[in-house]
Design a protein around this motif. Structure first.
Motif, PDB file in Angstrom:
ATOM      1  N   PRO A   1     -24.530  -0.340  -3.654  1.00 35.94           N
ATOM      2  CA  PRO A   1     -23.340   0.437  -3.258  1.00 35.94           C
ATOM      3  C   PRO A   1     -23.663   1.586  -2.315  1.00 35.94           C
ATOM      4  O   PRO A   1     -22.952   1.808  -1.326  1.00 35.94           O
ATOM      5  CB  PRO A   1     -22.800   0.926  -4.589  1.00 35.94           C
ATOM      6  N   GLU A   2     -24.742   2.353  -2.590  1.00 33.45           N
ATOM      7  CA  GLU A   2     -25.038   3.492  -1.715  1.00 33.45           C
ATOM      8  C   GLU A   2     -25.468   3.011  -0.314  1.00 33.45           C
ATOM      9  O   GLU A   2     -25.200   3.670   0.693  1.00 33.45           O
ATOM     10  CB  GLU A   2     -26.128   4.377  -2.319  1.00 33.45           C
ATOM     11  N   GLN A   3     -26.114   1.847  -0.268  1.00 37.57           N
ATOM     12  CA  GLN A   3     -26.487   1.296   1.035  1.00 37.57           C
ATOM     13  C   GLN A   3     -25.258   0.820   1.797  1.00 37.57           C
ATOM     14  O   GLN A   3     -25.145   1.011   3.012  1.00 37.57           O
ATOM     15  CB  GLN A   3     -27.478   0.133   0.849  1.00 37.57           C
ATOM     16  N   THR A   4     -24.302   0.245   1.065  1.00 31.61           N
ATOM     17  CA  THR A   4     -23.061  -0.191   1.701  1.00 31.61           C
ATOM     18  C   THR A   4     -22.324   0.986   2.328  1.00 31.61           C
ATOM     19  O   THR A   4     -21.783   0.893   3.439  1.00 31.61           O
ATOM     20  CB  THR A   4     -22.160  -0.891   0.668  1.00 31.61           C
ATOM     21  N   THR A   5     -22.316   2.126   1.615  1.00 30.96           N
ATOM     22  CA  THR A   5     -21.651   3.332   2.152  1.00 30.96           C
ATOM     23  C   THR A   5     -22.332   3.797   3.429  1.00 30.96           C
ATOM     24  O   THR A   5     -21.682   4.127   4.428  1.00 30.96           O
ATOM     25  CB  THR A   5     -21.675   4.444   1.096  1.00 30.96           C
ATOM     26  N   ARG A   6     -23.660   3.811   3.426  1.00 32.94           N
ATOM     27  CA  ARG A   6     -24.393   4.235   4.622  1.00 32.94           C
ATOM     28  C   ARG A   6     -24.159   3.283   5.788  1.00 32.94           C
ATOM     29  O   ARG A   6     -24.009   3.707   6.942  1.00 32.94           O
ATOM     30  CB  ARG A   6     -25.892   4.340   4.307  1.00 32.94           C
ATOM     31  N   LEU A   7     -24.117   2.007   5.501  1.00 30.32           N
ATOM     32  CA  LEU A   7     -23.911   1.022   6.562  1.00 30.32           C
ATOM     33  C   LEU A   7     -22.528   1.152   7.191  1.00 30.32           C
ATOM     34  O   LEU A   7     -22.362   0.990   8.411  1.00 30.32           O
ATOM     35  CB  LEU A   7     -24.107  -0.397   6.009  1.00 30.32           C
ATOM     36  N   ALA A   8     -21.533   1.456   6.369  1.00 31.16           N
ATOM     37  CA  ALA A   8     -20.172   1.627   6.901  1.00 31.16           C
ATOM     38  C   ALA A   8     -20.115   2.820   7.850  1.00 31.16           C
ATOM     39  O   ALA A   8     -19.476   2.767   8.913  1.00 31.16           O
ATOM     40  CB  ALA A   8     -19.176   1.800   5.753  1.00 31.16           C
ATOM     41  N   ALA A   9     -20.785   3.918   7.477  1.00 31.16           N
ATOM     42  CA  ALA A   9     -20.783   5.108   8.337  1.00 31.16           C
ATOM     43  C   ALA A   9     -21.517   4.809   9.652  1.00 31.16           C
ATOM     44  O   ALA A   9     -21.088   5.237  10.734  1.00 31.16           O
ATOM     45  CB  ALA A   9     -21.447   6.277   7.614  1.00 31.16           C
ATOM     46  N   LEU A  10     -22.632   4.081   9.563  1.00 34.32           N
ATOM     47  CA  LEU A  10     -23.380   3.728  10.774  1.00 34.32           C
ATOM     48  C   LEU A  10     -22.546   2.825  11.676  1.00 34.32           C
ATOM     49  O   LEU A  10     -22.548   2.981  12.899  1.00 34.32           O
ATOM     50  CB  LEU A  10     -24.692   3.029  10.383  1.00 34.32           C
TER      51      LEU A  10
ATOM     52  N   LYS B   1     -29.278  13.934   5.917  1.00 33.89           N
ATOM     53  CA  LYS B   1     -29.725  13.531   4.579  1.00 33.89           C
ATOM     54  C   LYS B   1     -29.969  12.028   4.498  1.00 33.89           C
ATOM     55  O   LYS B   1     -31.055  11.574   4.095  1.00 33.89           O
ATOM     56  CB  LYS B   1     -28.699  13.953   3.537  1.00 33.89           C
ATOM     57  N   ASP B   2     -28.961  11.236   4.862  1.00 35.87           N
ATOM     58  CA  ASP B   2     -29.049   9.784   4.691  1.00 35.87           C
ATOM     59  C   ASP B   2     -29.187   9.019   6.007  1.00 35.87           C
ATOM     60  O   ASP B   2     -29.227   7.783   5.998  1.00 35.87           O
ATOM     61  CB  ASP B   2     -27.813   9.256   3.958  1.00 35.87           C
ATOM     62  N   GLY B   3     -29.244   9.743   7.133  1.00 34.90           N
ATOM     63  CA  GLY B   3     -29.303   9.058   8.423  1.00 34.90           C
ATOM     64  C   GLY B   3     -30.482   8.119   8.589  1.00 34.90           C
ATOM     65  O   GLY B   3     -30.313   6.949   8.966  1.00 34.90           O
TER      66      GLY B   3
ATOM     67  N   ASP C   1     -31.586   0.613   6.471  1.00 41.03           N
ATOM     68  CA  ASP C   1     -30.660  -0.355   5.880  1.00 41.03           C
ATOM     69  C   ASP C   1     -30.059  -1.261   6.950  1.00 41.03           C
ATOM     70  O   ASP C   1     -29.906  -2.474   6.757  1.00 41.03           O
ATOM     71  CB  ASP C   1     -29.527   0.383   5.152  1.00 41.03           C
ATOM     72  N   GLY C   2     -29.678  -0.657   8.095  1.00 45.27           N
ATOM     73  CA  GLY C   2     -29.078  -1.444   9.163  1.00 45.27           C
ATOM     74  C   GLY C   2     -30.018  -2.485   9.731  1.00 45.27           C
ATOM     75  O   GLY C   2     -29.578  -3.513  10.258  1.00 45.27           O
ATOM     76  N   PHE C   3     -31.300  -2.219   9.633  1.00 47.49           N
ATOM     77  CA  PHE C   3     -32.273  -3.185  10.142  1.00 47.49           C
ATOM     78  C   PHE C   3     -32.443  -4.360   9.184  1.00 47.49           C
ATOM     79  O   PHE C   3     -32.525  -5.515   9.613  1.00 47.49           O
ATOM     80  CB  PHE C   3     -33.613  -2.492  10.363  1.00 47.49           C
ATOM     81  N   VAL C   4     -32.484  -4.112   7.878  1.00 51.75           N
ATOM     82  CA  VAL C   4     -32.857  -5.163   6.927  1.00 51.75           C
ATOM     83  C   VAL C   4     -31.672  -5.902   6.335  1.00 51.75           C
ATOM     84  O   VAL C   4     -31.853  -6.883   5.618  1.00 51.75           O
ATOM     85  CB  VAL C   4     -33.710  -4.574   5.778  1.00 51.75           C
ATOM     86  N   PHE C   5     -30.424  -5.450   6.605  1.00 50.41           N
ATOM     87  CA  PHE C   5     -29.235  -6.178   6.155  1.00 50.41           C
ATOM     88  C   PHE C   5     -28.455  -6.637   7.385  1.00 50.41           C
ATOM     89  O   PHE C   5     -27.505  -5.994   7.816  1.00 50.41           O
ATOM     90  CB  PHE C   5     -28.365  -5.293   5.263  1.00 50.41           C
TER      91      PHE C   5
END
Length: 983
Positions: A8-17, A60-62, A68-72
């Motif tokens: 879930p936390e990775q999904t949130t970061r990916l959406a922002a990216l 913080k999470d950038g 995450d964007g690279f591996v998913f």
């Protein structure tokens, strides 16, 4: 099995990216002209700067989001529209740029997790839709390397191999090299080859070696781990060294070192269509390989020794591991021989040992053997059985000569050398055993060396030697046919192959021993006939066949005792001429074969009456049939010598008098040469008297040729200031030259070409028809096998002339239209200034280009070149004066005619007619193979003939009776419909 999906936390970061990248396409000016098909678009984008902007906005999470964007990844087909594709293309590149230059623990963890998942679940999971329950077998149907989007296994290994060697990195690297995950792949078909997961990733040599080196430096790579890594990664773990006598001809194929994001290419290709390593040939690096660390080199040697001792049980794996090994020390040859001895392998069953035989071949092939080491090797070979030595002989490389000595066959040394020289030529090209090639030397035998080798060879030894090679790759069946032919064996079978235009047979045919007085001549004519027949094939086969015929003629010349092919040709043509029967009488009809102009003609008379055709009563008579055959043969001889003499003029070749005299025995050659302007001893220009070997110049002075004669090129006439005078001379005396000489187009270097220096743009921009252009170039002896290399080779000067074209396909003939670009000249693969190109060669190449553009042009607006118009104007001017046409004049590019009905002008390039001042007159001449008016050369310029036919029609326009032509003239303001006339 749960597919790997973001938490879930990775999904949130990916959406922002994703949102950031979508907005960046509008906010950053460099994307305002985004073009996904522009090859260099991404090279101009500072991706790291944009990634830094993202991290500054999300400190913080950038960085984690970028990992995450690279591996998913997102599968390309799942992207919704073009905007979505653009956004994801940017996102992938941002992530890749960041994790490559700013590696951290989180990125290492995520890349490792993705890589571990792809290897452990190679058949259970995929980034693409998996088969349904109805599918059988129930595993992903493509190979493991086709199951994942970027970053796939190769890309992840590439990134990890460049990461810092931290304890976490080392632990993962140990797992990766140990290969506990390396399961067998499900067979793609019943009984298919059994492969493992790692076999799908054979191009990661550089990355795997970097990982191994880092583990060694960290003290975490011992020999047991090295063995497990070598069993997993094969060739990638081989660290060869000169000291060990091992090296590799393999290349370091860094397939994904600098890959671009392109999922269409990466994942949608059928693995069965991948041509193994050939698909990577464009990415071979040029840097020298690094020296292997001593410890890893020792591990490799120990591994190789254990592997050879373990044959045949481990052969399948080792066949690929050692596929590129090269050996330079005899100890490896001796170890391979020991395996052959242990397994009892013989020449006849060597191939049946499959992978074991493949491994043994690599270690038998000794790359180098200094002569001072031969005695030591010979002593070692004495410990092996005869069967072992015979088995190894064709695979022993530089040691094969010592194996011959060990077998007691020293008398075959010279024969083996000649046998291999014949079979393996050309050494610089692909293939062996008389391959189909443009190389005219393939299959040409040095009779002195081969005779000497056969004389030295004991017949029994030779028979045993050839029998031992029969099951091996040294069998060379075409070379065996050549050796048989050389000794007079198998002629009938060889001639049967010639009927199928087999190229090796063409090369071999000339080697047959001479069997009778007419044998050489008949074989000469057969090879010349083959040269003509193969023109029906495509460009590559035609060119290869012509080279094969030339090799056959070279062999025939050597067998018949002639010093060169040209001497053979002249001698054979002289024999043909001398044996020609020219007259006979059949049932009261006198039949005579005479040369009228340049055409052999049969004249038939009954008493004093000449007949136009042969009466039926004599047509089937053997003597008449023989004269008809002689007529055909004479026509072909004249055509051959026309081509030969024109080529001699084009190259500027001169002939010594002792070379010329045999030619002058032939009536046809005398006729041809006496219609050409000759140059004696590089000085006097004139007509040749073949009886006295003198030339008569324009003033009637005779010059005796002391040493040499050449056929003058228009350039010679131009440089002597006599070009126009000789044109007038030709027309005044109504001479018909066998090919264009006095009125040949002459191309001189232009100021623009002097400025460009290395290339000519003279014909750039012309659109050409592919099939017409390809055929024309082939006829004029241009190589057209590759569109990237359209060239003409001048052997006299060692220069290659190159035509460069745009918009071509793989072959010229398959391209409907393409564009002429530049013309350049090369010597030793280096471009040479146009000013250094010999003037005759330059002019002839430009003439070929002009002819190509004029015949194959695809555009309606084509305009004839200046050189062609100039020659036509000169020709028309001389004809007007010679024929006394007072109402015709030539000005510029137009022919002006003052008629009694109207005044006309004809364009010398297009042959278009206008009734002055500007009304078009349409007259379309009927095509004809001959003209009823005089032209000073036999190879008729069709457009020139059309211009002259219209000129003669309009000169006397009162005699025009065609109503439609008359209507156009009388109503000059109305174009009217065109009408066909027989002009």
């Amino acid at each position: 099995m749960q597919s790997r999906r973001p938490a879930p936390e990775q999904t949130t970061r990916l959406a922002a990216l994703r949102t950031f990248c979508d907005r960046a396409l509008d906010d950053y000016p460099e994307f305002s002209h985004y073009d996904e098909f522009e090859p260099d678009f991404w090279e101009g984008i500072d991706l790291l700067r944009i990634a830094d902007d993202w991290v500054r906005q999300h400190p913080k999470d950038g960085p984690k989001a970028l990992a995450d964007g690279f591996v998913f990844p997102t599968v390309w087909d799942d992207l919704e529209d073009r905007r979505d594709q653009q956004r994801y293309g940017l996102q992938y590149r941002l992530c890749d740029a960041w994790i490559t230059t700013r590696p951290d623990a989180y990125a290492l963890e995520q890349i490792g997790a993705r890589l571990q998942h792809m290897l452990q679940y190679a058949f259970e999971d995929s980034d693409y839709p998996l088969p349904t329950d109805e599918d059988d077998p129930a595993y992903y149907r493509r190979s493991p390397d086709q199951a994942w989007a970027f970053p796939d296994v190769h890309a992840c290994i590439n990134r990890l191999s460049n990461y810092p060697s931290t304890p976490a990195w080392q632990t993962f690297a140990e797992w990766l090299l140990d290969g506990s995950w390396n399961r067998e792949q499900p067979p793609s078909a019943p009984g298919g080859e059994q492969r493992k997961i790692a076999d799908a990733y054979i191009y990661g040599h550089k990355e795997i070696q970097r990982i191994a080196l880092s583990l060694l430096e960290a003290g975490r790579l011992d020999y047991p781990r090295f063995v497990r890594a070598a069993n997993t990664w094969g060739r990638a773990m081989m660290f060869y060294s000169d000291d060990a006598g091992l090296d590799s001809d393999d290349v370091d194929l860094t397939r994904y070192a600098d890959e671009d994001f392109d999922e269409d290419d990466a994942n949608d290709e059928d693995p069965e269509d991948i041509d193994d390593e050939s698909s990577q040939i464009d990415e071979i690096p040029t840097q020298e390989p690094a020296v292997a660390p001593p410890e890893l080199a020792n591990f490799t040697v120990r591994y190789v020794e254990d592997a050879l001792a373990g044959l045949p049980h481990n052969a399948e794996r080792l066949a690929d591991t050692f596929r590129s090994v090269e050996v330079y020390q005899t100890r490896w040859l001796l170890q391979a021989l020991a395996v052959i001895e242990r397994l009892g392998i013989t020449p006849n069953d060597f191939d049946s040992f499959g992978y074991t035989a493949a491994v043994l071949q690599y270690f038998l092939l000794l790359q180098d053997l200094p002569k001072n080491q031969s005695p030591e090797l010979l002593a070692a070979l004495s410990g092996f059985s005869r069967n072992t030595l015979l088995t190894a002989l064709p695979y022993a490389g530089q040691a094969s000569r010592v194996v011959l000595d060990a077998l007691g066959w020293s008398d075959l040394q010279a024969f083996q050398r000649e046998y291999l020289n014949i079979a393996l030529a050309p050494r610089s090209g692909w293939g062996s055993d008389l391959p189909n090639t443009l190389d005219e030397t393939v299959g040409v035998v040095d009779r002195y060396l081969l005779d000497k080798a056969l004389a030295e060879a004991d017949p029994d030894h030779l028979r045993e030697y050839l029998a031992a090679l029969e099951p091996s790759h040294w069998a060379f069946p075409e070379t065996r046919v050549l050796l048989d032919a050389y000794q007079g064996i198998g002629r009938a079978a060889l001639e049967k192959k010639l009927t199928r235009h087999a190229q090796p047979a063409m090369r071999i045919y000339g080697l047959l021993p001479v069997t009778g007085p007419d044998d050489v001549r008949q074989r000469y004519l057969t090879l010349k006939k083959l040269h003509k027949e193969v023109r029906k094939y495509g460009a590559q086969r035609q060119a290869n066949s012509h080279a094969a015929v030339q090799a056959g003629l070279e062999n025939l010349a050597r067998v018949a005792g002639y010093p060169s092919v040209i001497r053979l040709e002249w001698a054979m043509e002289s024999e043909i001429a001398e044996s020609t029967v020219t007259a006979t009488t059949i049932d009261g009809y006198d039949v005579t074969l005479e040369i009228d102009g340049l055409s052999p003609t049969l004249h038939i008379c009954k008493g004093a009456k000449a007949l136009k055709t042969a009466p039926p009563a004599i047509r089937k008579n053997a003597d008449f049939i023989a004269l008809k055959a002689q007529q055909t043969q004479l026509k072909e001889q004249i055509a051959r010598f026309c081509r030969t003499l024109e080529a001699m003029m084009s190259s500027g070749e001169s002939l010594a008098l002792d070379e010329l005299k045999p030619l002058l025995k032939m009536p046809a050659v005398r006729l041809l040469l006496e219609q050409l302007i000759m140059q004696a001893d590089d000085a006097a220009l004139g007509w040749l008297d073949s009886a006295t070997l003198t030339v008569t110049d324009l003033e009637g002075r005779q010059h005796i040729a002391e040493k040499r004669l050449r056929i003058a090129h228009p350039f010679h006439l131009f440089m002597a200031g006599q070009l126009s005078a000789w044109q007038k001379e030709v027309v005044t005396h109504r001479r018909v030259q066998p090919f264009k000489q006095a009125f040949r187009e002459l191309y001189l270097l232009t100021p623009a070409e002097r400025d460009t220096g290395l290339w000519s743009n003279r014909f750039a921009g012309h659109r050409l028809k592919g099939k017409v252009a390809a055929r024309l170039l082939q006829v004029r002896n241009w190589s057209t096998s590759s569109v990237e290399d359209i060239y003409y080779e001048s052997k006299e000067h060692g220069i290659h002339a190159v035509f460069n074209f745009l918009d071509t396909g793989h072959y010229l003939s398959e391209t409907e239209h393409f564009t002429f670009d530049t013309i350049a000249f090369y010597r030793d693969q280096k471009a040479i200034p146009l000013e250094q190109v010999p003037p005759l060669l330059f002019s002839e190449i430009m003439r070929d280009a002009d002819l190509l553009v004029s015949v194959a042009h695809a555009a309606d607006g084509y305009s004839t070149s200046h050189e062609t118009l100039q020659r036509r104007a000169e020709l028309v001017g001389e004809l007007i004066q010679g024929l006394g046409l007072r109402n015709v004049r030539c000005e510029g590019h137009f022919l002006h005619i003052t008629g009694q009905r109207a005044n006309y002008r004809i364009h010398l390039g297009s042959a278009a007619i206008h009734i002055e001042p500007g009304n078009y007159l349409c007259i379309v001449p009927v095509g004809s193979s001959s003209t009823e008016f005089y032209l000073p050369f036999a190879d008729t310029d069709k457009k020139m003939a059309e211009v002259l036919s219209k000129m003669f029609l309009l000169v006397d326009d009162l005699n025009i009776t065609d109503s439609l032509i008359l209507e156009q003239i009388q109503r000059a303001d109305i174009p009217g419909a065109g009408h066909v006339i027989d002009a």
